[in-house]
Structures are given as C-alpha cells and as structure tokens.
Design a protein around this motif. Structure first.
Motif, PDB file in Angstrom:
ATOM      1  N   THR A  67       0.825  -1.208   0.000  1.00 33.81           N
ATOM      2  CA  THR A  67       0.000   0.000   0.000  1.00 33.81           C
ATOM      3  C   THR A  67       0.863   1.263   0.000  1.00 33.81           C
ATOM      4  O   THR A  67       0.333   2.366  -0.061  1.00 33.81           O
ATOM      5  N   HIS A  68       2.160   1.088   0.096  1.00 32.10           N
ATOM      6  CA  HIS A  68       3.099   2.214   0.163  1.00 32.10           C
ATOM      7  C   HIS A  68       4.372   1.859  -0.601  1.00 32.10           C
ATOM      8  O   HIS A  68       4.715   0.675  -0.716  1.00 32.10           O
ATOM      9  N   TYR A  69       5.064   2.887  -1.051  1.00 29.64           N
ATOM     10  CA  TYR A  69       6.394   2.688  -1.631  1.00 29.64           C
ATOM     11  C   TYR A  69       7.145   4.009  -1.605  1.00 29.64           C
ATOM     12  O   TYR A  69       6.562   5.067  -1.393  1.00 29.64           O
ATOM     13  N   HIS A  70       8.428   3.901  -1.803  1.00 29.11           N
ATOM     14  CA  HIS A  70       9.269   5.094  -1.930  1.00 29.11           C
ATOM     15  C   HIS A  70      10.466   4.746  -2.792  1.00 29.11           C
ATOM     16  O   HIS A  70      10.803   3.566  -2.969  1.00 29.11           O
ATOM     17  N   ALA A  71      11.081   5.771  -3.350  1.00 28.14           N
ATOM     18  CA  ALA A  71      12.290   5.581  -4.142  1.00 28.14           C
ATOM     19  C   ALA A  71      13.412   5.112  -3.228  1.00 28.14           C
ATOM     20  O   ALA A  71      13.433   5.435  -2.025  1.00 28.14           O
ATOM     21  N   ASP A  72      14.353   4.365  -3.783  1.00 32.87           N
ATOM     22  CA  ASP A  72      15.422   3.796  -2.958  1.00 32.87           C
ATOM     23  C   ASP A  72      16.411   4.836  -2.439  1.00 32.87           C
ATOM     24  O   ASP A  72      17.225   4.530  -1.570  1.00 32.87           O
ATOM     25  N   TYR A  73      16.328   6.061  -2.896  1.00 33.21           N
ATOM     26  CA  TYR A  73      17.257   7.098  -2.420  1.00 33.21           C
ATOM     27  C   TYR A  73      16.661   7.980  -1.324  1.00 33.21           C
ATOM     28  O   TYR A  73      17.315   8.921  -0.891  1.00 33.21           O
ATOM     29  N   VAL A  74      15.443   7.688  -0.871  1.00 32.42           N
ATOM     30  CA  VAL A  74      14.850   8.446   0.238  1.00 32.42           C
ATOM     31  C   VAL A  74      14.583   7.520   1.414  1.00 32.42           C
ATOM     32  O   VAL A  74      14.502   6.300   1.254  1.00 32.42           O
ATOM     33  N   GLN A  75      14.450   8.107   2.586  1.00 30.41           N
ATOM     34  CA  GLN A  75      14.220   7.348   3.814  1.00 30.41           C
ATOM     35  C   GLN A  75      13.038   7.952   4.582  1.00 30.41           C
ATOM     36  O   GLN A  75      13.233   8.674   5.553  1.00 30.41           O
ATOM     37  N   PRO A  76      11.811   7.667   4.176  1.00 26.83           N
ATOM     38  CA  PRO A  76      10.667   8.261   4.867  1.00 26.83           C
ATOM     39  C   PRO A  76      10.503   7.710   6.286  1.00 26.83           C
ATOM     40  O   PRO A  76      10.794   6.536   6.548  1.00 26.83           O
ATOM     41  N   ASP A  77      10.040   8.556   7.182  1.00 35.20           N
ATOM     42  CA  ASP A  77       9.844   8.150   8.577  1.00 35.20           C
ATOM     43  C   ASP A  77       8.822   7.027   8.703  1.00 35.20           C
ATOM     44  O   ASP A  77       8.948   6.169   9.576  1.00 35.20           O
ATOM     45  N   TRP A  78       7.802   7.007   7.856  1.00 34.22           N
ATOM     46  CA  TRP A  78       6.716   6.041   7.986  1.00 34.22           C
ATOM     47  C   TRP A  78       7.137   4.603   7.733  1.00 34.22           C
ATOM     48  O   TRP A  78       6.456   3.674   8.139  1.00 34.22           O
ATOM     49  N   LYS A  79       8.270   4.375   7.071  1.00 38.34           N
ATOM     50  CA  LYS A  79       8.621   3.011   6.669  1.00 38.34           C
ATOM     51  C   LYS A  79       8.819   2.063   7.860  1.00 38.34           C
ATOM     52  O   LYS A  79       8.591   0.868   7.722  1.00 38.34           O
ATOM     53  N   THR A 123       7.806  -5.416   1.681  1.00 38.92           N
ATOM     54  CA  THR A 123       7.369  -6.555   0.857  1.00 38.92           C
ATOM     55  C   THR A 123       8.294  -6.842  -0.316  1.00 38.92           C
ATOM     56  O   THR A 123       8.428  -7.995  -0.715  1.00 38.92           O
ATOM     57  N   ALA A 124       8.916  -5.806  -0.897  1.00 32.83           N
ATOM     58  CA  ALA A 124       9.736  -6.060  -2.089  1.00 32.83           C
ATOM     59  C   ALA A 124      10.531  -4.828  -2.491  1.00 32.83           C
ATOM     60  O   ALA A 124      10.138  -3.701  -2.196  1.00 32.83           O
ATOM     61  N   LYS A 125      11.631  -5.076  -3.189  1.00 36.99           N
ATOM     62  CA  LYS A 125      12.339  -4.018  -3.916  1.00 36.99           C
ATOM     63  C   LYS A 125      12.148  -4.355  -5.382  1.00 36.99           C
ATOM     64  O   LYS A 125      12.497  -5.435  -5.835  1.00 36.99           O
ATOM     65  N   ILE A 126      11.540  -3.424  -6.106  1.00 39.24           N
ATOM     66  CA  ILE A 126      11.254  -3.635  -7.523  1.00 39.24           C
ATOM     67  C   ILE A 126      11.761  -2.404  -8.265  1.00 39.24           C
ATOM     68  O   ILE A 126      11.295  -1.294  -8.013  1.00 39.24           O
ATOM     69  N   GLY A 127      12.728  -2.605  -9.130  1.00 41.16           N
ATOM     70  CA  GLY A 127      13.341  -1.463  -9.801  1.00 41.16           C
ATOM     71  C   GLY A 127      13.969  -0.555  -8.761  1.00 41.16           C
ATOM     72  O   GLY A 127      14.683  -1.013  -7.871  1.00 41.16           O
ATOM     73  N   SER A 128      13.660   0.725  -8.832  1.00 38.93           N
ATOM     74  CA  SER A 128      14.255   1.681  -7.892  1.00 38.93           C
ATOM     75  C   SER A 128      13.315   2.045  -6.743  1.00 38.93           C
ATOM     76  O   SER A 128      13.524   3.052  -6.077  1.00 38.93           O
ATOM     77  N   HIS A 129      12.282   1.218  -6.507  1.00 38.15           N
ATOM     78  CA  HIS A 129      11.330   1.484  -5.433  1.00 38.15           C
ATOM     79  C   HIS A 129      11.307   0.348  -4.409  1.00 38.15           C
ATOM     80  O   HIS A 129      11.499  -0.806  -4.766  1.00 38.15           O
ATOM     81  N   LEU A 130      11.068   0.729  -3.158  1.00 40.01           N
ATOM     82  CA  LEU A 130      10.868  -0.234  -2.083  1.00 40.01           C
ATOM     83  C   LEU A 130       9.401  -0.188  -1.696  1.00 40.01           C
ATOM     84  O   LEU A 130       8.826   0.901  -1.544  1.00 40.01           O
ATOM     85  N   PHE A 131       8.796  -1.363  -1.516  1.00 39.83           N
ATOM     86  CA  PHE A 131       7.358  -1.476  -1.293  1.00 39.83           C
ATOM     87  C   PHE A 131       7.061  -2.015   0.097  1.00 39.83           C
ATOM     88  O   PHE A 131       7.806  -2.853   0.620  1.00 39.83           O
ATOM     89  N   TYR A 132       5.946  -1.532   0.655  1.00 36.59           N
ATOM     90  CA  TYR A 132       5.547  -1.860   2.018  1.00 36.59           C
ATOM     91  C   TYR A 132       4.038  -2.070   2.078  1.00 36.59           C
ATOM     92  O   TYR A 132       3.288  -1.459   1.322  1.00 36.59           O
ATOM     93  N   ARG A 133       3.627  -2.882   3.028  1.00 35.18           N
ATOM     94  CA  ARG A 133       2.209  -3.104   3.274  1.00 35.18           C
ATOM     95  C   ARG A 133       1.852  -2.516   4.635  1.00 35.18           C
ATOM     96  O   ARG A 133       2.602  -2.683   5.603  1.00 35.18           O
ATOM     97  N   TRP A 134       0.726  -1.838   4.693  1.00 34.44           N
ATOM     98  CA  TRP A 134       0.212  -1.304   5.959  1.00 34.44           C
ATOM     99  C   TRP A 134      -0.699  -2.380   6.533  1.00 34.44           C
ATOM    100  O   TRP A 134      -1.819  -2.588   6.067  1.00 34.44           O
TER     101      TRP A 134
END
Length: 138
Positions: free
Chosen positions: A106-118, A124-135
């Motif tokens: 339900t969430h993702y961010h680029a691999d070069y940022v570090q959002p507090d919410w993560k 759940t996965a790293k796909i291309g240049s994004h990291l994915f997360y489930r809430w």
C-alpha cells in the motif's frame, strides 16, 4: 477512455516511466489498486491517486500521497510515447494481465529516500528503484 484508466496511467507515467521493466512500472499501479481495496483509503482509483491535504479545495503543495500530483509542476505528460506505454500498462494492470508483484503493498518510496513512515510498515519487495511496504491491519 475511462477516468480510472487515465488516472492510473498518469500515476505510472509520473512515478515509474523510467523503470527498467514492465513489472517495475506496473508496481505503483498495483499500490493504487491495493489502496482502493483497503477501507482506510478512498474506494476509487482517481480519488486514491489525487488524495492530498487540501486548503480551500486545492491540494497543498508537497502534501499528496503521490508526489507528482502536487509538486507544483504540470501534470500533462510531455513524452507521448512514454504516456502511451503507461496507458498500455494501466490497461494490463486493470484487466489482471500483470500480476501484483508487490505482495499487496500500500506504500512505496524511491530507494534514495528514507521516509519516517517506513518503520511502521511491513517491507514486501524491492522492484526497480522502489521499495514497497504493506500497511498491516492492527
């Protein structure tokens, strides 16, 4: 053309058009669909894509779920072939012809940022240049 298809294609275009694979381009679209299925979010594709904090009915700059929507720049795709490809991927995602490789993210961010919410989400996965997360549900 349906509004849902255009909203999903715009999200793919602005969030993932530079990704190296179809799955990496489709992954942000699956996040949108996963949010539509989750009652903590709007139940409509365009409403999910355009979800933001608002002031007098307008999105507040840099306060959107998807950064491109309220970054102050034009939301008109300038690269026509890339947008047409984004439309194709959106159609394939909407018709179930590209599977959700995000494992329900339900969430993702680029691999070069570090959002507090993560730290509050399940990776759940790293796909291309994004990291994915489930809430997860509490």
């Amino acid at each position: 053309m349906s509004a849902a298809l255009i909203c999903l294609a715009l999200n793919i275009y602005f969030e993932a058009r530079g990704e190296p694979t179809v799955f990496a381009m489709a992954a942000p679209a699956h996040v949108v669909l996963n949010r539509v299925k989750d009652n903590r979010y709007p139940n409509d594709i365009c409403a999910v894509v355009k979800q933001s904090k608002t002031y007098h009915g307008f999105p507040v700059k840099h306060k959107c779920q998807f950064s491109w929507y309220c970054d102050g720049l034009s939301d008109q795709p300038l690269n026509k072939p890339a947008f047409e490809f984004s439309m194709l991927i959106a159609r394939l995602v909407l018709t179930g012809r590209i599977e959700d490789v995000t494992s329900g993210a339900t969430h993702y961010h680029a691999d070069y940022v570090q959002p507090d919410w993560k730290i509050y989400k399940t990776f759940t996965a790293k796909i291309g240049s994004h990291l994915f997360y489930r809430w997860e549900r509490s």
